[in-house]
Design a protein around this motif. Structure first.
Motif, PDB file in Angstrom:
ATOM      1  N   LEU A  78       0.851  -1.188   0.000  1.00 29.66           N
ATOM      2  CA  LEU A  78       0.000   0.000   0.000  1.00 29.66           C
ATOM      3  C   LEU A  78       0.886   1.236   0.000  1.00 29.66           C
ATOM      4  CD1 LEU A  78      -2.791   1.448   0.332  1.00 29.66           C
ATOM      5  CD2 LEU A  78      -2.389   1.328   2.798  1.00 29.66           C
ATOM      6  N   GLU A  79       0.732   2.072  -1.021  1.00 30.24           N
ATOM      7  CA  GLU A  79       1.410   3.366  -0.998  1.00 30.24           C
ATOM      8  C   GLU A  79       0.492   4.329  -0.250  1.00 30.24           C
ATOM      9  OE1 GLU A  79       3.881   6.437  -3.904  1.00 30.24           O
ATOM     10  OE2 GLU A  79       2.299   5.192  -4.786  1.00 30.24           O
ATOM     11  N   ALA A  80       0.676   4.377   1.077  1.00 30.04           N
ATOM     12  CA  ALA A  80      -0.225   5.140   1.942  1.00 30.04           C
ATOM     13  C   ALA A  80      -0.166   6.628   1.627  1.00 30.04           C
ATOM     14  CB  ALA A  80       0.126   4.894   3.406  1.00 30.04           C
TER      15      ALA A  80
ATOM     16  N   ALA B 251      -7.538  -4.597   2.622  1.00 28.15           N
ATOM     17  CA  ALA B 251      -8.400  -3.764   3.467  1.00 28.15           C
ATOM     18  C   ALA B 251      -7.830  -3.653   4.885  1.00 28.15           C
ATOM     19  CB  ALA B 251      -9.811  -4.346   3.512  1.00 28.15           C
ATOM     20  N   VAL B 252      -7.250  -4.745   5.397  1.00 24.18           N
ATOM     21  CA  VAL B 252      -6.626  -4.728   6.732  1.00 24.18           C
ATOM     22  C   VAL B 252      -5.456  -3.752   6.753  1.00 24.18           C
ATOM     23  CG1 VAL B 252      -5.317  -6.108   8.407  1.00 24.18           C
ATOM     24  CG2 VAL B 252      -7.345  -7.080   7.308  1.00 24.18           C
ATOM     25  N   LEU B 253      -4.648  -3.773   5.688  1.00 18.05           N
ATOM     26  CA  LEU B 253      -3.494  -2.875   5.593  1.00 18.05           C
ATOM     27  C   LEU B 253      -3.944  -1.413   5.492  1.00 18.05           C
ATOM     28  CD1 LEU B 253      -0.409  -2.890   5.412  1.00 18.05           C
ATOM     29  CD2 LEU B 253      -0.607  -3.183   2.943  1.00 18.05           C
ATOM     30  N   THR B 254      -4.964  -1.169   4.680  1.00 15.37           N
ATOM     31  CA  THR B 254      -5.505   0.191   4.540  1.00 15.37           C
ATOM     32  C   THR B 254      -6.079   0.697   5.863  1.00 15.37           C
ATOM     33  OG1 THR B 254      -6.050  -0.254   2.219  1.00 15.37           O
ATOM     34  CG2 THR B 254      -7.140   1.629   3.254  1.00 15.37           C
TER      35      THR B 254
ATOM     36  N   TYR C 159      -3.384   1.939   8.235  1.00 15.70           N
ATOM     37  CA  TYR C 159      -2.926   3.306   7.948  1.00 15.70           C
ATOM     38  C   TYR C 159      -3.953   4.336   8.418  1.00 15.70           C
ATOM     39  CZ  TYR C 159      -2.150   7.639   5.439  1.00 15.70           C
ATOM     40  OH  TYR C 159      -1.994   8.973   5.148  1.00 15.70           O
ATOM     41  N   LYS C 160      -5.229   4.091   8.125  1.00 16.67           N
ATOM     42  CA  LYS C 160      -6.262   5.053   8.501  1.00 16.67           C
ATOM     43  C   LYS C 160      -6.358   5.221  10.009  1.00 16.67           C
ATOM     44  CE  LYS C 160      -9.198   4.698   4.391  1.00 16.67           C
ATOM     45  NZ  LYS C 160     -10.535   4.329   3.864  1.00 16.67           N
ATOM     46  N   MET C 161      -6.140   4.126  10.746  1.00 19.09           N
ATOM     47  CA  MET C 161      -6.183   4.212  12.206  1.00 19.09           C
ATOM     48  C   MET C 161      -4.995   5.032  12.719  1.00 19.09           C
ATOM     49  SD  MET C 161      -8.421   3.168  14.428  1.00 19.09           S
ATOM     50  CE  MET C 161      -9.215   1.665  13.865  1.00 19.09           C
ATOM     51  N   PHE C 162      -3.823   4.829  12.104  1.00 21.89           N
ATOM     52  CA  PHE C 162      -2.659   5.635  12.483  1.00 21.89           C
ATOM     53  C   PHE C 162      -2.927   7.113  12.200  1.00 21.89           C
ATOM     54  CE2 PHE C 162       1.189   7.936  11.365  1.00 21.89           C
ATOM     55  CZ  PHE C 162       2.019   7.667  12.434  1.00 21.89           C
ATOM     56  N   LYS C 163      -3.473   7.394  11.022  1.00 21.36           N
ATOM     57  CA  LYS C 163      -3.740   8.782  10.635  1.00 21.36           C
ATOM     58  C   LYS C 163      -4.743   9.437  11.581  1.00 21.36           C
ATOM     59  CE  LYS C 163      -6.100   9.892   6.866  1.00 21.36           C
ATOM     60  NZ  LYS C 163      -6.516  10.171   5.472  1.00 21.36           N
ATOM     61  N   LEU C 164      -5.712   8.660  12.074  1.00 25.96           N
ATOM     62  CA  LEU C 164      -6.709   9.208  12.994  1.00 25.96           C
ATOM     63  C   LEU C 164      -6.059   9.696  14.287  1.00 25.96           C
ATOM     64  CD1 LEU C 164      -9.802   9.595  13.678  1.00 25.96           C
ATOM     65  CD2 LEU C 164      -9.654   7.367  14.803  1.00 25.96           C
ATOM     66  N   PHE C 165      -5.103   8.923  14.809  1.00 27.38           N
ATOM     67  CA  PHE C 165      -4.525   9.263  16.113  1.00 27.38           C
ATOM     68  C   PHE C 165      -3.212  10.043  16.031  1.00 27.38           C
ATOM     69  CE2 PHE C 165      -7.353   5.789  17.272  1.00 27.38           C
ATOM     70  CZ  PHE C 165      -7.973   6.337  18.382  1.00 27.38           C
TER      71      PHE C 165
END
Length: 462
Positions: free
Chosen positions: A80-82, A121-124, A127-133
């Motif tokens: 994933l290129e986050a 989807a797990v990998l995405t 990243y989204k959880m990291f970005k949230l916090f």
């Protein structure tokens, strides 16, 4: 002959940026995060170098579509290129069955158990959880430096990875949907008025969300932000806080204590654990949400009364004072307790349609992220149908995602079970029917009947 079967397991998880350490001998500078950390540096550099080479090689064929997965006999690697030049890579072990034949071990691998769409989807989601916090990678670099970014990645992902249950991931991870609570018009308007009053009386509150029993009722957040926050609340914060409450005191004692000390049952889930102790503000997480195309940092204050929860997203320039928390408690507590009680009465009087044992279904609406599933146990989040059929649902979903058109699929499994998938107007409906002696025409009619019975107010194209 003895046989043993392994489960899907995580081999490594790493984040790298090829723009760092471009010269020979500086390859270690590309590593932003690597799990397991105890791995030798040479192995880390080798794995990241191989991933970088694969990404560059595949870009020569499809420059606008980056590499997503590599399949080998024993492993599956997801990419994933986050963010630009920041690559997240996860490698999982393919499950296998080990047999002893003539005294020699023989392994049979099961690559179909690991589905690209599910683990992408797990990998995405990671990243989204990291970005949230923590915010975006480039946002952290802009505020600090690369060492701080590496520190925050390690701080977050070392904990997050330990919570992954890879063997239980399925189509719900692909959808990452939200369960909404249906309410009558008057109750919904009461909740909306209640939230408007909170935001009008406390100007530091920028966004609010209202949940009841893990179901979302109202949210003032952007849809994508609420999707990630909902996941955190229902899979992490709520279960953890409930376990803590049960350990600290029996439920009856907790409720009696609240009844004596106040006129309501409200208490903070994040915030002061005891409003008689002004020195302890408790843990108040900070989240980053999208606001006018820019990320805004906010404090997440969660307040619960009975089964109702209000999430208050507060300006993060400074932590609210203890008196602010007391004012919130006095204002919200009695009203939220009354609302929770009224919703409980309404839900108990509402007759839910009986779910036949002959079928289970999954419904998802891409437009509002609404999701409903009867193939999962709501308390444990585990599936109540066979893993093979659950994987079949994700396979049908993958086929749907590759097509721009509305589609319908009906198939019969080797276990004499019928599985149907229907994609219509950005809505997806999957149903598993235990109708062994039925034919295709009868199953098709049954699917139409179920759509009409379970989703009478939703328009499905025939």
């Amino acid at each position: 002959m003895m046989t043993t079967r392994t489960c899907i397991s995580l081999l490594n998880f790493f984040i790298y940026n090829p723009e760092y350490g471009p010269r020979e001998g500086e390859e270690h500078k590309k590593i932003m995060f690597y799990h397991p950390d105890k791995e030798q540096l040479d192995v880390k550099i080798k794995n990241i170098g191989l991933s970088e080479a694969v990404v560059k090689f595949t870009q020569t064929f499809l420059p606008n579509k980056p590499c997503e997965a590599i399949h080998t006999q024993k492993n599956r690697q997801l990419f994933l290129e986050a963010e630009k030049d920041f690559w997240m890579v996860m490698t999982v072990a393919i499950p296998y069955t080990e047999k002893v034949v003539d005294g020699k071990p023989l392994r049979e691998y099961h690559p179909d158990d690991v589905q690209d769409s599910v683990y992408q989807a797990v990998l995405t989601q990671a990243y989204k959880m990291f970005k949230l916090f923590m915010g975006t990678f480039y946002g952290i670099l802009k505020r600090t430096n690369v060492e701080q970014l590496q520190h925050r990645l390690a701080h977050f992902f070392n904990r997050y990875i330990s919570t992954l249950k890879l063997s239980q991931c399925d189509i719900l991870d692909v959808h990452a949907g939200i369960q909404f609570l249906p309410l009558d018009k008057n109750t919904y308007l009461r909740i909306q008025c209640f939230i408007n009053l909170i935001e009008a009386n406390f100007s530091r509150i920028k966004h609010t969300a209202f949940l009841y029993n893990d179901h979302l009722v109202w949210s003032g957040l952007e849809q994508d932000d609420m999707r990630v926050l909902y996941r955190y609340l229902t899979t992490n914060l709520f279960p953890t806080s409930l376990d803590t409450e049960l350990k600290e005191a029996p439920p009856s004692k907790v409720l009696l204590g609240q009844a004596v000390s106040s006129s309501h049952y409200g208490k903070y889930v994040t915030g002061p654990p005891d409003l008689s102790d002004a020195q302890n503000l408790g843990k108040i997480p900070k989240i980053h949400v999208n606001s006018n195309t820019e990320q805004t940092a906010l404090h997440l204050v969660v307040y619960r009364a009975l089964s109702a929860t209000v999430c208050l997203m507060v300006e993060a320039d400074s932590i609210p004072s203890f008196n602010w928390f007391k004012e919130i408690d006095n204002f919200i507590g009695p009203q939220l307790t009354k609302l929770a009680s009224d919703i409980s009465e309404q839900q108990s009087s509402r007759r839910s349609p009986s779910i036949s044992q002959e079928f289970k279904f999954v419904y998802f609406n891409q437009m509002n992220l609404a999701e409903k599933s009867t193939v999962h146990n709501r308390k444990t989040s585990s599936s109540i149908i066979s893993p093979d059929i659950l994987r079949l649902l994700a396979d049908i979903n993958s086929d749907f995602m590759r097509s721009e058109f509305d589609e319908e699929t009906i198939m019969k499994t080797s276990s004499e079970c019928w599985v149907a998938g229907k994609k219509s107007d950005q809505r997806e409906f999957y149903v598993v029917l235990n109708l062994k002696n039925s034919n295709l025409i009868e199953v098709n009619e049954e699917v139409k009947r179920l759509c009409a019975a379970q989703f009478s107010n939703i328009f499905f194209l025939d």
